[in-house]
Structure formats: C-alpha cells, structure tokens
Design a protein around this motif. Structure first.
Motif, PDB file in Angstrom:
ATOM      1  N   LEU A 171       0.755  -1.378   0.107  1.00 14.98           N
ATOM      2  CA  LEU A 171      -0.112  -0.009  -0.041  1.00 14.98           C
ATOM      3  C   LEU A 171       0.797   1.263  -0.097  1.00 14.98           C
ATOM      4  CD1 LEU A 171      -2.848  -0.827   2.440  1.00 14.98           C
ATOM      5  CD2 LEU A 171      -2.779  -0.727  -0.112  1.00 14.98           C
ATOM      6  N   CYS A 173       1.982   2.083  -3.635  1.00 14.69           N
ATOM      7  CA  CYS A 173       1.170   1.537  -4.475  1.00 14.69           C
ATOM      8  C   CYS A 173       0.841   2.441  -5.577  1.00 14.69           C
ATOM      9  CB  CYS A 173      -0.223   1.034  -4.128  1.00 14.69           C
ATOM     10  SG  CYS A 173      -1.237   2.129  -3.257  1.00 14.69           S
ATOM     11  N   THR A 174       1.004   3.926  -5.326  1.00 11.98           N
ATOM     12  CA  THR A 174       0.834   4.777  -6.307  1.00 11.98           C
ATOM     13  C   THR A 174       1.891   5.231  -7.067  1.00 11.98           C
ATOM     14  OG1 THR A 174      -1.386   5.546  -5.467  1.00 11.98           O
ATOM     15  CG2 THR A 174      -0.604   7.094  -6.932  1.00 11.98           C
ATOM     16  N   GLU A 214      -4.746   5.220  -7.748  1.00 14.46           N
ATOM     17  CA  GLU A 214      -4.951   4.299  -6.730  1.00 14.46           C
ATOM     18  C   GLU A 214      -5.510   3.007  -6.750  1.00 14.46           C
ATOM     19  OE1 GLU A 214      -6.409   7.547  -6.489  1.00 14.46           O
ATOM     20  OE2 GLU A 214      -5.390   8.829  -5.329  1.00 14.46           O
ATOM     21  N   LYS A 215      -4.949   2.039  -5.899  1.00 15.40           N
ATOM     22  CA  LYS A 215      -5.475   0.854  -6.032  1.00 15.40           C
ATOM     23  C   LYS A 215      -6.342   0.212  -4.913  1.00 15.40           C
ATOM     24  CE  LYS A 215      -3.347  -0.157 -10.064  1.00 15.40           C
ATOM     25  NZ  LYS A 215      -3.868  -0.425 -11.132  1.00 15.40           N
ATOM     26  N   THR A 216      -7.311  -0.352  -5.061  1.00 17.65           N
ATOM     27  CA  THR A 216      -7.999  -1.033  -3.760  1.00 17.65           C
ATOM     28  C   THR A 216      -7.623  -2.455  -3.718  1.00 17.65           C
ATOM     29  OG1 THR A 216      -9.825   0.592  -4.258  1.00 17.65           O
ATOM     30  CG2 THR A 216     -10.368  -1.451  -2.817  1.00 17.65           C
ATOM     31  N   ARG A 234      -6.853   1.191   0.882  1.00 17.05           N
ATOM     32  CA  ARG A 234      -6.522   2.091  -0.028  1.00 17.05           C
ATOM     33  C   ARG A 234      -5.682   3.165   0.192  1.00 17.05           C
ATOM     34  NH1 ARG A 234     -11.319   4.751  -3.772  1.00 17.05           N
ATOM     35  NH2 ARG A 234     -11.640   2.470  -4.479  1.00 17.05           N
ATOM     36  N   TYR A 235      -4.489   3.354  -0.240  1.00 16.31           N
ATOM     37  CA  TYR A 235      -3.820   4.518   0.033  1.00 16.31           C
ATOM     38  C   TYR A 235      -3.640   5.632  -0.894  1.00 16.31           C
ATOM     39  CZ  TYR A 235       0.870   6.506   1.095  1.00 16.31           C
ATOM     40  OH  TYR A 235       1.980   7.344   1.560  1.00 16.31           O
ATOM     41  N   ASP A 274      -8.956  -4.113  -7.009  1.00 21.18           N
ATOM     42  CA  ASP A 274      -7.917  -4.396  -7.908  1.00 21.18           C
ATOM     43  C   ASP A 274      -6.967  -5.568  -7.395  1.00 21.18           C
ATOM     44  OD1 ASP A 274      -8.021  -2.028  -9.351  1.00 21.18           O
ATOM     45  OD2 ASP A 274      -7.722  -1.114  -7.584  1.00 21.18           O
ATOM     46  N   PHE A 309     -13.922   6.202   0.601  1.00 22.57           N
ATOM     47  CA  PHE A 309     -12.883   5.843  -0.336  1.00 22.57           C
ATOM     48  C   PHE A 309     -12.580   7.014  -1.293  1.00 22.57           C
ATOM     49  CE2 PHE A 309     -12.913   0.877   0.822  1.00 22.57           C
ATOM     50  CZ  PHE A 309     -11.494   1.371   1.700  1.00 22.57           C
ATOM     51  N   LYS A 358     -11.515  10.956  -2.147  1.00 25.60           N
ATOM     52  CA  LYS A 358     -10.535  11.582  -1.591  1.00 25.60           C
ATOM     53  C   LYS A 358     -10.861  12.542  -0.671  1.00 25.60           C
ATOM     54  CE  LYS A 358      -7.288  11.028  -5.441  1.00 25.60           C
ATOM     55  NZ  LYS A 358      -6.357  11.731  -6.525  1.00 25.60           N
TER      56      LYS A 358
END
Length: 295
Positions: free
Chosen positions: A15, A18-19, A45-47, A70-71, A126, A293, A295
């Motif tokens: 996490l 991850c981005t 972002e990824k979940t 999520r990050y 994801d 989730f 922003k």
C-alpha cells in the motif's frame, strides 16, 4: 462453535508504494510464481481486499476477516474499511441469495467475494491477499519480531487461554492470533474488528521500523519473499521488490478506519438457514463506503 478470526499482513509494502509504483495486472499469478507481466504501469490508486480465513489448511473455509484498503499518496493517507463478517448481503449465484458476506468466500473463493463486494457496495477490487491461521502467526513474527503491544483484560485471558497478565502486554504470533479471534464480550464482533485494525497498524509500524535502517533495506528482498510465501495473492514478488524502497520513503502519515455496517444503519436479525445476521440499510452503507474511499 468457537468463532475464528484473523487478518493481515505484508500490506505495508504494497500500500505505501502503490501509487508511486502502481501494480500491473498479473492474470492470476500468486506471489510465489515467477512469470510476471510486462504490462505498462499506470497511475492511480488501487483498492486491496485483505481476507483472513478460518482455516489451518482446509480446502474450504469462510472469510472471517474482510478488509478493504486504499492508499492516497498525495495526502500521505491510508484508509482501511472492515466489513463485518455477519453483514447480510446478496451473493450472486448461490442459494439462499441473501447470506452472511463471509459465505461468499466459502461458496466461490476470492472471486465471488470480490463480486459480492462490488455488487453490494460499488467498490472495485484491484488486488487480493488471503491468509489463514498458520500464515497469520508466521506473518506476525516476521513483521513484528519484537512482538505487538496490546491491552488485555481477564475475560480475554480466560476465554482464549492467553499467556499474559491484565493490562499492557507484548504478545507474539500464536497469542496475537488468540487476541484477534476473541469475541465473547459485550462488544462481540465489533470489538474484534477494532482489535484487528489496531494490530494491523502495529504490524505496519513494526515492518517500517525493520526496513528503515541500511541493514533493513539489505534484508528487504528476503523479508518480502518470506512474507509472500504465507499469502495467496495476485501480487508478484518482482512488483513488490521494485516498489520496496518507495514504501519506506512514502509510508502513510495517517490512517483512517471505517467499519461496515456503519452505526445506526443495521439491526440484528435471524434466519432459519443462516442464523444471526446484521441486516443492513444497503443504500446507507454503500454511500458511506464510497464516500470513505473518495479523496
């Protein structure tokens, strides 16, 4: 039946970076497989779906810990949402159609659980990581070799036969497993979810501390490879190794948590074929999770 719970994991590495080094799709590869895709990495972002299962190696089990993560790198923020295992939802393609959400994993594994989460809450998953009892114990001792600090009372000690005294204790793998499984007090599963989230965050901090030194960075590939051997995941070793240093540099500054169903959005109910469930206001909980989730 004694209820069983656990949760996760090597999450920190995945996490926190991850981005900055987003994960490519890997067509079902597990963490121990060596065939990796060359697909171009895309921003965003990824979940992650984190699943703890009530198993010590059995072929079929239920998902007694379900967590979405999520990050958000721009804000330096990590969000964790736990879905209560008794949440009453519609599970596609099974009978009865409505069941506890943890039955989705029993009937159709992680793919059915992913679909159930998407259909119920509108959240696209994801990547997935699954861990069982044995993996959890080993992962705790890998990520936090000095132990995890938890506050235990006599009820937990007596019910779970934990080797501890009342108050603050430093516990390790097997004892932490017992701690996160406990649910036999007035808070029931709600207290258990809170303990899961607390221990997960301590594992994150323990792992970051390990790899923050020069010696830790050198040891990082071995730690990751060992950790992945405890998981069933679609995230490959090569991908995680590539973003490992970024996880240290961009570790999340804040962590926000949510529990589904949210307060005031459910009632206790019971059905003959299923037992006790949390009957939710589907619209309210879907909106709450989606808002969380965002922003």
């Amino acid at each position: 039946m004694k209820e069983k719970v656990l949760y996760i994991y090597l999450l920190v590495l995945i996490l926190a970076g991850c981005t900055y080094a987003p994960l490519p799709k890997q067509n079902g590869n597990t963490g121990t497989e060596k065939n990796f895709t060359n697909e171009r990495i895309q921003d965003g972002e990824k979940t992650f779906l984190l699943i703890g299962v009530d198993s010590r190696g059995e072929k079929k089990s239920r998902s007694d810990a379900i967590m979405l993560a999520r990050y958000f790198p721009e804000q330096g923020k990590l969000k964790l949402a736990s879905i209560m295992r008794d949440s009453y939802v519609k599970i596609p393609g099974v009978h009865p159609q409505y069941n506890k959400i943890n039955a989705a994993y029993y009937y159709g594994g992680k793919e059915l659980l992913k679909k159930t989460i998407h259909d119920s809450f509108g959240i696209k998953v994801d990547h997935v990581a699954v861990i069982d009892f044995q993996g959890f114990v080993k992962m705790v001792d890998l990520l936090a070799p000095d132990g995890v600090v938890v506050d235990v009372d006599q009820t937990i000690i007596d019910d779970m036969s934990i080797q501890a005294s009342t108050g603050k204790n430093v516990l390790h793998g097997e004892e932490i497993l017992k701690y996160v499984r406990f649910r036999h007090d007035d808070e029931s599963d709600f207290g258990r979810v809170d303990r899961q989230q607390d221990v997960l965050l301590q594992l994150k901090n323990g792992f970051i501390n390990q790899i923050s030194s020069f010696e830790g960075v050198v040891a990082l590939p071995g730690i990751i490879e060992q950790g992945l051997s405890y998981l069933d995941t679609d995230i490959g070793l090569k991908t995680i190794l590539e973003m490992g240093p970024k996880a240290v540099i961009h570790a999340p500054e804040t962590v926000e948590t949510l529990r589904i169903p949210v307060e005031g959005s459910f009632k206790d109910a019971e059905y003959p074929e299923i037992g006790a469930v949390l009957e939710m206001d589907e619209t309210k909980n879907k909106r709450a999770l989606q808002k969380f989730f965002s922003k």
